[in-house]
Design an enzyme around this catalytic site. Structure first.
Site, PDB file in Angstrom:
ATOM      1  N   THR A   1       1.323 -10.190  20.926  1.00 27.59           N
ATOM      2  CA  THR A   1       1.978  -8.909  21.182  1.00 27.59           C
ATOM      3  C   THR A   1       1.023  -8.000  21.953  1.00 27.59           C
ATOM      4  O   THR A   1      -0.185  -8.014  21.718  1.00 27.59           O
ATOM      5  CB  THR A   1       2.392  -8.230  19.869  1.00 27.59           C
TER       6      THR A   1
ATOM      7  N   ALA B   1       4.404  -5.627   2.504  1.00 28.72           N
ATOM      8  CA  ALA B   1       5.608  -4.846   2.186  1.00 28.72           C
ATOM      9  C   ALA B   1       6.344  -4.446   3.462  1.00 28.72           C
ATOM     10  O   ALA B   1       7.581  -4.529   3.532  1.00 28.72           O
ATOM     11  CB  ALA B   1       5.211  -3.610   1.388  1.00 28.72           C
ATOM     12  N   ASN B   2       5.600  -4.012   4.474  1.00 22.61           N
ATOM     13  CA  ASN B   2       6.243  -3.608   5.738  1.00 22.61           C
ATOM     14  C   ASN B   2       7.024  -4.765   6.350  1.00 22.61           C
ATOM     15  O   ASN B   2       8.155  -4.597   6.828  1.00 22.61           O
ATOM     16  CB  ASN B   2       5.183  -3.150   6.745  1.00 22.61           C
TER      17      ASN B   2
ATOM     18  N   ASN C   1      -2.178  -9.543  18.032  1.00 20.35           N
ATOM     19  CA  ASN C   1      -2.191  -8.590  19.146  1.00 20.35           C
ATOM     20  C   ASN C   1      -3.389  -8.931  20.033  1.00 20.35           C
ATOM     21  O   ASN C   1      -4.086  -9.932  19.809  1.00 20.35           O
ATOM     22  CB  ASN C   1      -2.178  -7.135  18.644  1.00 20.35           C
TER      23      ASN C   1
ATOM     24  N   GLU D   1      -4.341  -9.208   4.406  1.00 17.63           N
ATOM     25  CA  GLU D   1      -4.735  -8.115   3.506  1.00 17.63           C
ATOM     26  C   GLU D   1      -4.822  -8.553   2.043  1.00 17.63           C
ATOM     27  O   GLU D   1      -5.042  -7.711   1.175  1.00 17.63           O
ATOM     28  CB  GLU D   1      -3.773  -6.932   3.640  1.00 17.63           C
TER      29      GLU D   1
ATOM     30  N   ASP E   1       4.093  -5.060  12.259  1.00 14.09           N
ATOM     31  CA  ASP E   1       4.770  -5.556  11.048  1.00 14.09           C
ATOM     32  C   ASP E   1       6.272  -5.674  11.282  1.00 14.09           C
ATOM     33  O   ASP E   1       6.919  -6.619  10.809  1.00 14.09           O
ATOM     34  CB  ASP E   1       4.497  -4.616   9.872  1.00 14.09           C
TER      35      ASP E   1
ATOM     36  N   GLY F   1       5.019  -5.571  25.801  1.00 10.89           N
ATOM     37  CA  GLY F   1       5.891  -6.573  25.193  1.00 10.89           C
ATOM     38  C   GLY F   1       5.116  -7.681  24.507  1.00 10.89           C
ATOM     39  O   GLY F   1       4.061  -7.439  23.907  1.00 10.89           O
TER      40      GLY F   1
ATOM     41  N   GLY G   1       5.032   7.016  10.448  1.00  8.35           N
ATOM     42  CA  GLY G   1       4.930   6.113   9.298  1.00  8.35           C
ATOM     43  C   GLY G   1       5.345   4.710   9.675  1.00  8.35           C
ATOM     44  O   GLY G   1       6.047   4.492  10.671  1.00  8.35           O
TER      45      GLY G   1
ATOM     46  N   ASN H   1       0.839  -1.206   0.000  1.00  6.98           N
ATOM     47  CA  ASN H   1       0.000   0.000   0.000  1.00  6.98           C
ATOM     48  C   ASN H   1       0.865   1.244   0.000  1.00  6.98           C
ATOM     49  O   ASN H   1       2.037   1.200   0.402  1.00  6.98           O
ATOM     50  CB  ASN H   1      -0.860   0.079   1.279  1.00  6.98           C
TER      51      ASN H   1
HETATM   52  O1  RIB Z   1       0.254  -2.400   9.714  1.00  9.70           O
HETATM   53  C1  RIB Z   1       0.314  -1.109   9.179  1.00  9.70           C
HETATM   54  C2  RIB Z   1      -0.139  -1.131   7.756  1.00  9.70           C
HETATM   55  O2  RIB Z   1      -1.502  -1.453   7.706  1.00  9.70           O
HETATM   56  C3  RIB Z   1      -0.028   0.200   7.059  1.00  9.70           C
HETATM   57  O3  RIB Z   1       1.221   0.378   6.443  1.00  9.70           O
HETATM   58  C4  RIB Z   1      -1.193   0.198   6.098  1.00  9.70           C
HETATM   59  O4  RIB Z   1      -0.810   0.164   4.769  1.00  9.70           O
HETATM   60  C5  RIB Z   1      -2.022  -1.014   6.474  1.00  9.70           C
HETATM   61  O5  RIB Z   1      -1.845  -2.036   5.596  1.00  9.70           O
END
Ligand code: RIB
Length: 303
Positions: free
Chosen positions: A222, A40-41, A186, A137, A255, A227, A290, A9
């Site tokens: 988490t 991606a994260n 979580n 997602e 992430d 922690g 971010g 995203n």
């Molecule tokens: O976990 C955070 C992510 O959730 C954000 O980067 C957003 O894109 C959503 O996918």
């Protein structure tokens, strides 16, 4: 190698004094555009702490400018993008509101993520050394098919049950748990997942234990500033305290946790060490606005 199958995203991040309630409008002076998507994260978090070339992301973006910049960012972070597909759909976009305490509310416009297919993962990315990382997602059935291929090959699966789907069938959750080695949740996700299995209203750690026992897996739960707790299928627990930080933005902390956990499993295989480093990395990630800017590099985590 770490194989991440998941979302990409672009994140549009706005800071507000408090997150608006339904029907309410709040003003914010500006917004920032950052790279995101849970897949991606997690790939970026893993790549920043791993040896070069150890992380491959299979995902999908659009032909738009968001897709091109997301591709360049992944490449710059050392993530393998040979199997980052491109389609006519718009690149995924997340609208993120962050309040004064660093808490967030997120709406994801899924776009190209919904067209991702398990068949996009070639056979040569899967073997007994693969650690597959999944989230929620992209279409569940596609993720499940990749998980089953990795398990059949003797690899391991980390599944981050985030975000919790609005509706999820008990049979689907049973399939997910059966294809998973390490479930990362979580507090909210643990309680919601246990409810899908029919265990309503459990406290967080009891919910996590139910999930571990139901799936015969290790559940890594988490809890933000508290922690993380690791619970195995026998109910054995280990707690890992978080570093004390004053969070600026908690977006992407989960992430970061998942990516560093995967890197640790591939590197030396010791789960407790991997979870401990993942907790530290997640804390550090909250110090910048971010999802990706605050994710630590290996030397920062070691220090
Ligand atoms: O976990 C955070 C992510 O959730 C954000 O980067 C957003 O894109 C959503 O996918």
């Amino acid at each position: 190698m770490i194989l991440v199958f998941g979302s990409v995203n672009l994140d549009l991040v706005t800071r507000v004094s408090s997150i608006p309630r339904p029907g309410e409008t709040v003003l914010s002076p500006s917004y920032t555009t950052t790279f995101g998507g849970k897949g991606a994260n997690q790939a970026v978090a893993a790549a920043r702490v791993s040896a070069a070339g150890g992380v491959c992301l299979v995902a999908r973006v659009g032909t738009d400018a968001f897709g091109a910049s997301a591709r360049a960012n992944l490449h710059d972070n050392g993530v393998g993008i040979d199997h980052l597909g491109v389609g006519p759909e718009p690149t995924g976009c997340a609208f993120i509101t962050v309040d004064e305490r660093g808490e967030n509310a997120i709406t994801v416009a899924s776009g190209a993520n919904l067209a991702l297919k398990g068949a996009a993962v070639p056979a040569d990315l899967i073997d007994g050394g693969t650690v597959l990382v999944l989230q929620m997602e992209v279409p569940f059935g596609e993720s499940l098919s990749v998980a089953q291929r990795v398990r059949d090959a003797g690899g391991r699966v980390i599944w981050n049950f985030a975000p919790v789907p609005a509706a999820f069938r008990r049979e689907d959750l049973s399939d997910l748990l059966a294809a998973t080695d390490f479930l990362v949740v979580n507090e909210h996700e643990a309680v919601a997942a246990a409810a899908v299995l029919g265990f309503e209203g459990l406290a967080f750690e009891h919910a996590a234990e139910r999930l571990a026992r139901a799936g015969n897996l290790t559940c890594v739960a988490t809890a933000g500033a508290d922690g993380a707790t690791m619970i195995d299928f026998n109910g054995q627990r280990a707690h890992f305290p978080a570093s004390r930080v004053v969070p600026i933005d908690t977006t992407g902390a989960g992430d970061t946790f998942v990516g560093i956990l995967a890197a640790g499993l591939v590197e030396d295989g010791d789960l407790a060490t991997a979870v401990s480093r993942a907790v530290k990395g997640a804390s550090l990630s909250c110090l910048l606005v971010g999802a990706q800017p605050g994710m630590p590099y290996r030397h920062q985590l070691d220090r």
